[in-house]
Design a protein around this motif. Structure first.
Motif, PDB file in Angstrom:
ATOM      1  N   SER A 243     -21.901  40.843  82.575  1.00  0.00           N
ATOM      2  CA  SER A 243     -22.967  40.925  81.791  1.00  0.00           C
ATOM      3  C   SER A 243     -24.206  41.185  83.030  1.00  0.00           C
ATOM      4  O   SER A 243     -24.153  41.076  84.106  1.00  0.00           O
ATOM      5  CB  SER A 243     -23.308  39.448  81.339  1.00  0.00           C
ATOM      6  OG  SER A 243     -22.136  39.061  80.576  1.00  0.00           O
ATOM      7  N   ARG A 244     -25.358  41.831  82.341  1.00  0.00           N
ATOM      8  CA  ARG A 244     -26.501  42.101  82.940  1.00  0.00           C
ATOM      9  C   ARG A 244     -27.663  41.116  82.864  1.00  0.00           C
ATOM     10  O   ARG A 244     -27.947  41.246  81.411  1.00  0.00           O
ATOM     11  CB  ARG A 244     -26.758  43.401  83.200  1.00  0.00           C
ATOM     12  CG  ARG A 244     -28.115  43.747  84.158  1.00  0.00           C
ATOM     13  CD  ARG A 244     -28.549  45.047  83.982  1.00  0.00           C
ATOM     14  NE  ARG A 244     -29.996  44.960  84.544  1.00  0.00           N
ATOM     15  CZ  ARG A 244     -31.092  45.999  84.376  1.00  0.00           C
ATOM     16  NH1 ARG A 244     -30.637  47.144  83.870  1.00  0.00           N
ATOM     17  NH2 ARG A 244     -32.098  45.914  85.050  1.00  0.00           N
TER      18      ARG A 244
ATOM     19  N   SER B  91     -25.791  39.189  76.134  1.00  0.00           N
ATOM     20  CA  SER B  91     -25.456  38.308  76.927  1.00  0.00           C
ATOM     21  C   SER B  91     -26.753  37.939  77.475  1.00  0.00           C
ATOM     22  O   SER B  91     -27.508  38.787  78.124  1.00  0.00           O
ATOM     23  CB  SER B  91     -24.474  38.443  78.107  1.00  0.00           C
ATOM     24  OG  SER B  91     -24.391  37.630  79.009  1.00  0.00           O
ATOM     25  N   ARG B  92     -27.517  36.633  77.430  1.00  0.00           N
ATOM     26  CA  ARG B  92     -28.589  36.413  77.737  1.00  0.00           C
ATOM     27  C   ARG B  92     -28.924  35.029  78.355  1.00  0.00           C
ATOM     28  O   ARG B  92     -28.120  34.026  78.028  1.00  0.00           O
ATOM     29  CB  ARG B  92     -29.774  36.205  76.563  1.00  0.00           C
ATOM     30  CG  ARG B  92     -29.703  37.666  75.846  1.00  0.00           C
ATOM     31  CD  ARG B  92     -30.796  37.409  74.451  1.00  0.00           C
ATOM     32  NE  ARG B  92     -30.598  38.622  73.667  1.00  0.00           N
ATOM     33  CZ  ARG B  92     -30.946  38.532  72.531  1.00  0.00           C
ATOM     34  NH1 ARG B  92     -31.676  37.617  71.896  1.00  0.00           N
ATOM     35  NH2 ARG B  92     -30.779  39.748  71.757  1.00  0.00           N
TER      36      ARG B  92
ATOM     37  N   SER C 137     -23.222  34.307  75.733  1.00  0.00           N
ATOM     38  CA  SER C 137     -22.970  35.753  75.389  1.00  0.00           C
ATOM     39  C   SER C 137     -22.311  35.509  73.847  1.00  0.00           C
ATOM     40  O   SER C 137     -21.861  34.384  73.725  1.00  0.00           O
ATOM     41  CB  SER C 137     -21.915  36.148  76.568  1.00  0.00           C
ATOM     42  OG  SER C 137     -20.676  35.278  76.487  1.00  0.00           O
ATOM     43  N   ARG C 138     -22.360  36.720  73.356  1.00  0.00           N
ATOM     44  CA  ARG C 138     -21.763  36.711  71.948  1.00  0.00           C
ATOM     45  C   ARG C 138     -20.589  37.557  71.908  1.00  0.00           C
ATOM     46  O   ARG C 138     -20.698  38.930  71.846  1.00  0.00           O
ATOM     47  CB  ARG C 138     -22.861  36.875  70.944  1.00  0.00           C
ATOM     48  CG  ARG C 138     -22.446  36.681  69.364  1.00  0.00           C
ATOM     49  CD  ARG C 138     -23.471  36.854  68.270  1.00  0.00           C
ATOM     50  NE  ARG C 138     -22.780  35.916  67.145  1.00  0.00           N
ATOM     51  CZ  ARG C 138     -23.694  35.733  66.191  1.00  0.00           C
ATOM     52  NH1 ARG C 138     -24.871  35.810  66.161  1.00  0.00           N
ATOM     53  NH2 ARG C 138     -23.228  35.123  65.033  1.00  0.00           N
ATOM     54  N   SER C 139     -19.205  37.033  72.103  1.00  0.00           N
ATOM     55  CA  SER C 139     -17.996  37.946  72.065  1.00  0.00           C
ATOM     56  C   SER C 139     -16.980  36.911  71.413  1.00  0.00           C
ATOM     57  O   SER C 139     -17.357  36.289  70.702  1.00  0.00           O
ATOM     58  CB  SER C 139     -17.673  38.329  73.217  1.00  0.00           C
ATOM     59  OG  SER C 139     -17.650  37.765  74.448  1.00  0.00           O
TER      60      SER C 139
ATOM     61  N   GLY D  24     -29.373  42.227  79.279  1.00  0.00           N
ATOM     62  CA  GLY D  24     -29.085  41.445  78.180  1.00  0.00           C
ATOM     63  C   GLY D  24     -27.640  41.917  77.473  1.00  0.00           C
ATOM     64  O   GLY D  24     -27.292  41.483  76.309  1.00  0.00           O
ATOM     65  N   ARG D  25     -26.852  42.648  78.032  1.00  0.00           N
ATOM     66  CA  ARG D  25     -25.641  43.150  77.206  1.00  0.00           C
ATOM     67  C   ARG D  25     -24.380  42.883  78.427  1.00  0.00           C
ATOM     68  O   ARG D  25     -24.746  42.748  79.777  1.00  0.00           O
ATOM     69  CB  ARG D  25     -25.666  44.838  77.051  1.00  0.00           C
ATOM     70  CG  ARG D  25     -26.783  44.872  76.030  1.00  0.00           C
ATOM     71  CD  ARG D  25     -26.157  44.490  74.653  1.00  0.00           C
ATOM     72  NE  ARG D  25     -25.282  45.353  73.965  1.00  0.00           N
ATOM     73  CZ  ARG D  25     -24.519  45.065  72.999  1.00  0.00           C
ATOM     74  NH1 ARG D  25     -24.657  44.057  72.428  1.00  0.00           N
ATOM     75  NH2 ARG D  25     -23.505  45.858  72.753  1.00  0.00           N
TER      76      ARG D  25
END
Length: 369
Positions: A108-109, A172-173, A185-187, A87-88
């Motif tokens: 991301s994973r 990231s999910r 993802s939040r970036s 999730g990251r």
């Protein structure tokens, strides 16, 4: 000569007044209302960018064990992927045997699989680079669009996907929207809060229309995306980064964590490690710097930089340059000797213009920590 590719949102872009350009083999919107208003709207509210031209690649281990996939990826990328939590995501680099940067990417994973987002112009190269790995499957997902919602009001995504409200910077999910699996993802590439959303092609236009119906969200093109990332001090591959630029020279030493550096638990093991790690220890001879030209005229990519107004030999080159709408003056980045500070001079229309060397970024980022 083949026609440029189009994204699944091309029809929507045309309907909403896009002006198109060809970029990396794709026909993409460069602007809608105009670069300046789109840039300023992103800084004040939120803008929706179509970045479907970027490569989306899934990497999974044949064994099914994500640690095996992470270990394989670490032989090409000098990042801590073994330690990447589910999730990251992390920023990463592909390097060559001389330590030069082949591409920059996000990793991301998602459970037992890794999602890589790579630059459009480097996608085919990167696929070949990844497919040399043993024990992993490499799946180029061309069935998905990629959208970026950027700006201080990007949290409006939660009106469509409520779980997005709980995400923080670099989460990231896989989530769900209208029965579709979406990868969120939040970036952000703008220095603002933002989300990147991967959506199946057949649902992308409906999803984009739903976002554009949210108050405060407007479409934006590549022009504003470029000026926003420049203000945020972010390098662009093929301009500020290339195989002639190492991570230390590109100002990206932070992307190589302690665990992969000299005396780290997993020291080296990636292409060009001897060059990359020694430069990170000893310092590079040249480095990417922020530049502020005097006056109102921008200095563009390729402009030569001189130590003073009478020097005959350049000491560096502008790699990106434009007017910064948010800061109200020209800004640029360039490669210069590491020891140089203060002021240099740019060759602009036959005259020398003073250029101050300044810290990056040009704006204060406002990510959702």
């Amino acid at each position: 000569m083949s026609s440029p590719k189009t994204t699944s949102l091309h029809g929507l872009h045309a309907e909403t007044g896009a002006r198109f350009v060809e970029f990396a083999g794709w026909e993409l919107p460069v602007q809608f209302a105009g670069v300046m208003p789109e840039h300023l709207h992103t800084r004040a509210h939120a803008s929706l960018f179509d970045v479907s031209h970027m490569g989306q690649v899934l990497v999974t281990a044949d064994s099914g064990d994500p640690s095996d996939a992470a270990a394989a990826l670490e032989t090409l990328i000098p990042a801590d992927l073994v330690g990447l939590a589910d999730g990251r995501q992390r920023y990463g680099l592909f390097t060559d045997e001389r330590g030069g940067i082949l591409d920059d990417l996000m990793v991301s994973r998602h459970g037992d699989r890794f999602l890589l987002v790579v630059n459009a112009a480097r996608t085919e190269h990167d696929l070949g680079w990844l497919r040399q790995l043993r024990g992993v499957a490499v799946d180029h997902r061309t069935d998905r669009a990629l959208l970026a919602l950027q700006g201080p009001e990007a949290g409006a995504l939660a009106t469509l996907i409520p779980e997005a409200a709980q995400m923080r910077f670099m989460d990231s999910r896989p989530l769900e929207w209208a029965g579709h699996e979406v990868w969120v993802s939040r970036s952000g590439y703008t220095g603002e809060d933002g989300f990147e959303i991967s959506v199946p092609n057949d649902a992308a236009e409906r999803f984009a229309r739903a976002l554009l119906a949210v108050d405060g969200v407007l479409p934006a093109g590549l022009g504003a995306r470029d000026s926003l990332r420049l203000e945020a001090g972010m390098p662009l591959y093929g301009h500020d980064l290339s195989t002639d630029v190492t991570p230390a020279q590109g100002g990206l030493g932070w992307a190589v964590p302690k665990v992969r550096r000299l005396d780290g638990a997993r020291e080296g093991g990636f292409p060009g490690a001897d060059v990359v790690l020694s430069e990170l220890r000893d310092g590079p001879a040249r480095v990417r710097r922020g530049l502020r030209p005097e006056g109102r005229a921008p200095i563009r990519e390729g402009v030569a930089l001189y130590a003073d107004d009478s020097a005959t030999e350049p000491i560096g080159t502008v790699t990106s340059g434009s007017f910064g709408p948010s800061v109200g003056h020209p800004i640029a980045m360039g490669m210069l000797p590491a020891e140089i500070g203060g002021t240099v001079h740019a060759e602009l229309r036959g005259r020398r213009v003073p250029v101050a060397i300044v810290d990056l970024p040009f704006i204060t980022p406002s990510y959702k920590r």
